[in-house]
Design a protein around this motif. Structure first.
Motif, PDB file in Angstrom:
ATOM      1  N   PHE B  34      -9.385  -1.462  -0.312  1.00 27.21           N
ATOM      2  CA  PHE B  34      -9.585  -1.441  -1.754  1.00 27.21           C
ATOM      3  C   PHE B  34      -8.311  -1.901  -2.455  1.00 27.21           C
ATOM      4  O   PHE B  34      -7.210  -1.594  -2.021  1.00 27.21           O
ATOM      5  N   ILE B  93      -1.944  -1.610  -6.069  1.00 30.59           N
ATOM      6  CA  ILE B  93      -1.944  -0.724  -4.905  1.00 30.59           C
ATOM      7  C   ILE B  93      -3.183  -1.003  -4.062  1.00 30.59           C
ATOM      8  O   ILE B  93      -4.281  -1.175  -4.594  1.00 30.59           O
ATOM      9  N   ARG B  97      -9.499   2.169   4.567  1.00 30.82           N
ATOM     10  CA  ARG B  97     -10.299   3.247   5.146  1.00 30.82           C
ATOM     11  C   ARG B  97     -10.417   3.029   6.648  1.00 30.82           C
ATOM     12  O   ARG B  97     -10.943   1.997   7.091  1.00 30.82           O
ATOM     13  N   ALA B 105      -9.462   7.331   2.464  1.00 29.26           N
ATOM     14  CA  ALA B 105      -8.720   6.079   2.495  1.00 29.26           C
ATOM     15  C   ALA B 105      -7.254   6.399   2.257  1.00 29.26           C
ATOM     16  O   ALA B 105      -6.924   7.378   1.580  1.00 29.26           O
ATOM     17  N   PHE B 107      -3.301   4.997   1.186  1.00 30.90           N
ATOM     18  CA  PHE B 107      -2.727   4.019   0.272  1.00 30.90           C
ATOM     19  C   PHE B 107      -1.436   3.403   0.774  1.00 30.90           C
ATOM     20  O   PHE B 107      -0.650   4.051   1.482  1.00 30.90           O
ATOM     21  N   GLY B 108      -1.221   2.165   0.356  1.00 31.15           N
ATOM     22  CA  GLY B 108       0.070   1.522   0.556  1.00 31.15           C
ATOM     23  C   GLY B 108       1.048   2.012  -0.497  1.00 31.15           C
ATOM     24  O   GLY B 108       0.717   2.812  -1.374  1.00 31.15           O
ATOM     25  N   GLN B 109       2.270   1.461  -0.413  1.00 34.59           N
ATOM     26  CA  GLN B 109       3.341   1.912  -1.301  1.00 34.59           C
ATOM     27  C   GLN B 109       3.247   1.302  -2.689  1.00 34.59           C
ATOM     28  O   GLN B 109       3.944   1.735  -3.613  1.00 34.59           O
ATOM     29  N   GLY B 110       2.403   0.298  -2.842  1.00 36.64           N
ATOM     30  CA  GLY B 110       2.282  -0.349  -4.141  1.00 36.64           C
ATOM     31  C   GLY B 110       3.211  -1.541  -4.292  1.00 36.64           C
ATOM     32  O   GLY B 110       4.241  -1.640  -3.619  1.00 36.64           O
TER      33      GLY B 110
END
Lengths: 111, 116
Positions: B34, B93, B97, B105, B107-110
């Motif tokens: 996502f 960001i 999943r 899911a 998350f990455g660090q952005g």
């Protein structure tokens, strides 16, 4: 339309002062409710998933609970390092696995 | 486990140029990733859902020709902001999943994008 409302918007606590954050939701068929922690300039960090009313999950000073209308994130004896924005998100059985996020509660814990 | 790496963490580009952001799942395979956009002091807004090997599904109001998403493998998705303009400046960001999870899911660090 799925709605997620978090309150309060901001919360300031003294170190050791326990409190709770609220996440109210209006959805059609809850598949899961998620709590995340987000530090400034970083991506959200996964904390908990709750699936059904009455379920509780704990991790260190955090405890998440779920009812049919809302979830609470209880913080016991918080420390300054617990300062962050806490996000709540929901998934339903009809939204293809997508998460709808609330606006978050920004927690500040003063030493 | 469940580590998602996003690169770059910060990028500054000139108006009119394109920028590519990578999202990698390091220790798991992800059929679904996502992409979100987050404005200051606001929550995450889903831009698109990408499934490995197929076209991304964009949310209403998101220009698919401007935000190109490619999910060519089970561990990599990319977001390309084409012909960037200052109004595209934001925090982007990604999340991924794991195939073994039905709902969670990670998350990455952005990526902080600034278009000048």
């Amino acid at each position: 339309e799925d709605q997620v409302t978090q309150s309060p918007e901001a919360l300031r606590l003294q170190e050791g002062e326990s409190s709770s954050l609220n996440c109210s939701y209006t959805v059609s068929g809850l598949r899961g409710l998620f709590w995340y922690r987000q530090d400034p300039g970083k991506g959200p960090e996964f904390l908990f998933t709750l699936y059904s009313a009455g379920e509780e999950k704990e991790k260190e000073r955090l405890k998440a609970t779920l009812t049919k209308k809302e979830s609470f994130l209880h913080i016991t004896a918080p420390k300054p390092e617990d300062s962050a924005t806490y996000l709540c998100a929901v998934q339903t059985f009809t939204n293809a696995g997508k998460s709808t996020f609330g606006d978050g509660t920004t927690l500040t814990v003063k030493p | 486990g469940a580590v998602v790496s996003q690169h770059p963490s910060r990028v500054i580009c000139k108006s009119g140029t394109s920028v590519k952001i990578e999202c990698r799942s390091l220790d798991f395979q992800a059929t679904t990733m996502f992409w979100y956009r987050q404005f200051p002091k606001q929550s995450l807004m889903l831009m698109a859902t990408s499934n490995e090997g197929s076209k991304a599904t964009y949310e209403q109001g998101v220009e698919k020709d401007k935000f190109l998403i490619n999910h060519a493998s089970l561990t990599l998705s990319t977001l390309t902001v084409t012909s960037a303009h200052p109004e595209d400046s934001s925090f982007y960001i990604c999340s991924a999943r794991p195939m073994s999870r039905a709902t969670e899911a990670f998350f990455g660090q952005g990526t902080r994008l600034t278009v000048v």
